[in-house]
Structures are given as C-alpha cells and as structure tokens.
Write an enzyme that holds these catalytic residues in place. Structure first.
Site, short mmCIF file in Angstrom:
data_model
loop_
_atom_site.label_atom_id
_atom_site.label_comp_id
_atom_site.label_asym_id
_atom_site.label_seq_id
_atom_site.Cartn_x
_atom_site.Cartn_y
_atom_site.Cartn_z
N THR A 13 -32.95 57.74 63.66
CA THR A 13 -31.81 57.95 64.34
C THR A 13 -30.73 57.36 65.30
O THR A 13 -29.17 57.28 64.70
CB THR A 13 -31.19 59.05 64.76
OG1 THR A 13 -31.49 60.14 63.16
CG2 THR A 13 -29.91 59.93 65.03
N THR A 88 -37.19 60.25 65.91
CA THR A 88 -37.05 60.89 66.99
C THR A 88 -38.49 62.41 66.18
O THR A 88 -39.16 62.55 66.36
CB THR A 88 -36.77 62.50 67.34
OG1 THR A 88 -35.88 62.56 65.81
CG2 THR A 88 -35.86 61.33 68.51
N THR A 271 -55.71 73.70 69.30
CA THR A 271 -54.83 75.57 68.88
C THR A 271 -53.52 75.40 68.42
O THR A 271 -53.24 74.06 68.95
CB THR A 271 -55.26 76.44 70.29
OG1 THR A 271 -54.68 77.03 69.59
CG2 THR A 271 -53.94 75.52 71.26
#
Ligand code: ASP
Length: 337
Positions: A13, A88, A271
């Site tokens: 971006t 990102t 996890t």
C-alpha cells in the site's frame, strides 16, 4: 562519513496509487521518495533497489523471500542497515522468513509499510518510512535483527502479527515487548535485542513448501482432517490448537494425526491464542498429542511457525529428528525458552 541505508522496495500500500475504479496498485519507488521530501534533509545516505515486479504482498512467495535476501546479501558490506518496503498483509511472514534466512545477522533489516498510500494526505507511510530509516541508520544502537517498524513501535519481526486491517497501529508482538518506541526521541530497549553475533553472516535460502496449516474449530470433521493429512508428499503441518495446546480427544482425530506422524509428517502444536504458549500435558486434552509425537512450539506465532517449518524442512529434510528438535528451540528469538 554518513551512515548508509539501502531501501529494498517490494510493493504494498505504501507505494500504491488508485486506478480509475478506485482499486489500489503498486507504483514506482521514485514517486515514493518524492512523496517524502523530508528525506532530502536526512543525515544518512539512501540508495534503493526495486524487486523485478512490485507486488501486493498477498502475492508474496518463498522465492521472493530469497530474492529480497539476495539483494541484502549482495549489498551487506556496503550498508549499515536495510529497510524493506513491504505490504502489511504478509509482512509478518516475510519478516519471520528473513529472520531464519539470516544466520549471524549483525545489522538491522527493518520492514515497514503503511495502511494508507504515501500519496494520500493522512498517510501513515511518511512517519513509518522515516522512523524505519532512522532505526536502520542509527549509530547509537545497532540492532542485529530483522524487525518491523509500525506506528511508533519497533518490533521483533518473527514475533509480529498483523492485528488490524483498519488502524494505523496494525502490528503487535503479544509475547515479546517492542524493541524501541518512537516519541520525541526513539528509545531503544537494548536489553531486549538479540546478542551481536560473533561469526560471519550466513544466508540460507531453501524453503520446503510441502506444508500446511490445520486450524481446529468445534465441529471439524474427520474427512476434512484426513483429506488435509493425506495431501500427496506433505512433510509438515502446523496444528492450530486451542488455549495452551489442547485438541479434541476423539479417537478418529488422534488416529488421523498418529497415522500422519507414522508416515513421517511433522506436526507442530501452535495455539490459536494471540498471547501465551502451548504447554503440552497441562490439560488431559493435550496428553494424547504429546504421546503420539506432536511437537510443542511454545509461544511462537503462526507466521513464524509456518516459515520456520518450511525453513527447517528445506535445510534438514533428511534428518526429521533434527527438524523436530529445532522446532522446539529458539533459532532467532522467535520463541521463549
Ligand atoms: N494489500 C496490501 C499489501 O499487503 C496491504 C498493505 O500494504 O497494507 O500489499
């Protein structure tokens, strides 16, 4: 003599412009530099290299990680630090992958990008790129790490996760404090940095893509689990479990995993929680996983886990026991021991 920083521009971006329909596309680096006139007055020298194709980081691949690493490797001795401009969306994966590739890294590699393109008035890109360059060129503190700079914080790259598709503070490292904070000054927390290496830089470039992520959810069915585990030539799986590494105790589920492990597939327990660690055998619901040979990965992120698995399988495919051993250990500060 001024310190020297090399910018490696990959897309994202930060350098995008809108087309006539309003969709964002990557654009050339000179336009980016023009959008930050402050860079003309900085106290370090900047050069830049652009990837052959600038991309939205959703198109990132392991072979592009190698391209980025080779650019840095080629210029390693001529520069004091490196800034990688990157979308990102997959920045945390690239930061993790680069951290594993650069063994004995003695200079900063700082990834940054933005949520709004530099050409937009309210862009967060200006601040991010200037601070990333300050960190990469800093004489006061040399960070021998792959990091992400985003919205006032410098994070360890392989601890980072993108947490927001909306906010400027889009990254977080839940299981490790930030390495520096930018306010009026940039305050470095040097006690948190990895130690400066004693040995020569080694750039390792092989990734094995024969891996998968299996995310558990209540109601997951046997055909889905078995279909994934019978993917031809599969070598490793990141199993996204609940809480401190817990999974269903149904016989079909444990049997399916057991069968995969017997076929040589490495299963890594990570996890789904953003913070905290897998602790095998803390609950009865992880005892079977431990018994059949699932490997616990502590407090690693999913991004670091999948890239580490690809990296280790790429380099030690003929020694699965070594891969399992290293998965449970910290290679570049990606998990707490
Ligand atoms: N889709 C963009 C990318 O990852 C998002 C961004 O850069 O913020 O390339």
């Amino acid at each position: 003599m001024n310190n020297k920083v090399l910018i490696v521009y990959t897309g994202g971006t930060i350098g995008m412009v809108q087309d006539e329909n309003g969709s964002l596309h990557p654009f050339a680096l000179d336009r980016i530099i023009d959008a930050v006139p402050q860079l003309k007055h900085c106290r370090y020298d900047i050069d830049s290299v652009t990837l052959d194709n600038i991309i939205d980081s959703s198109n990132m691949t392991p072979s592009l990680w190698v391209d980025i690493a080779e650019i840095i490797e080629r210029h390693y001795d001529q520069y004091d630090g490196f800034v990688v401009l990157h979308g990102t969306d997959t920045m945390a994966y690239t930061a993790s992958a680069l951290s594993f590739m650069f063994k004995n890294l003695g200079k900063p590699i700082v990834l940054t990008g933005s949520q709004l393109p530099l050409g937009m008035l309210r862009s967060d890109g200006r601040e991010n790129i200037i601070c990333a360059l300050e960190v990469a060129s800093c004489r006061l503190a040399t960070i021998p790490e792959v990091c992400i700079f985003f919205e006032s914080h410098l994070y360890r790259g392989n601890r980072s996760t993108k947490i927001s598709a909306e906010n400027f503070d889009a990254f977080e490292t839940y299981n490790y404090p930030s390495l520096a904070k930018a306010g009026i000054n940039i305050t470095f927390k040097e006690h948190l940095f990895l130690p400066m290496p004693k040995d020569k830089l080694l750039v390792r470039k092989v990734f094995d893509r024969r891996v998968a992520i299996l995310k558990l959810f209540p109601g997951i069915t046997e055909p889905v689990v078995r279909a994934l585990l019978s993917t031809p030539d599969l070598q490793g799986v990141v199993l996204e479990t609940y809480g401190s590494g817990n999974a269903p105790t149904d016989a079909w589920f444990i049997d399916a995993l057991d069968d995969a492990i017997r076929r040589g597939i490495i299963v890594l327990n990570v996890t789904q929680c953003k913070a905290g660690a897998v602790k095998m055998r803390q609950y009865a619901a992880s005892c079977d996983l431990d018994r059949i040979g699932v490997v616990g990965a502590g407090d690693i992120t999913i991004e670091a886990a999948i890239t580490k698995l690809m990296y280790l399988l790429g380099h030690y495919s003929d020694d699965k026991e070594h891969v399992k051993l290293r998965l449970g250990q910290s290679l570049r500060g990606e998990l707490s021991e």
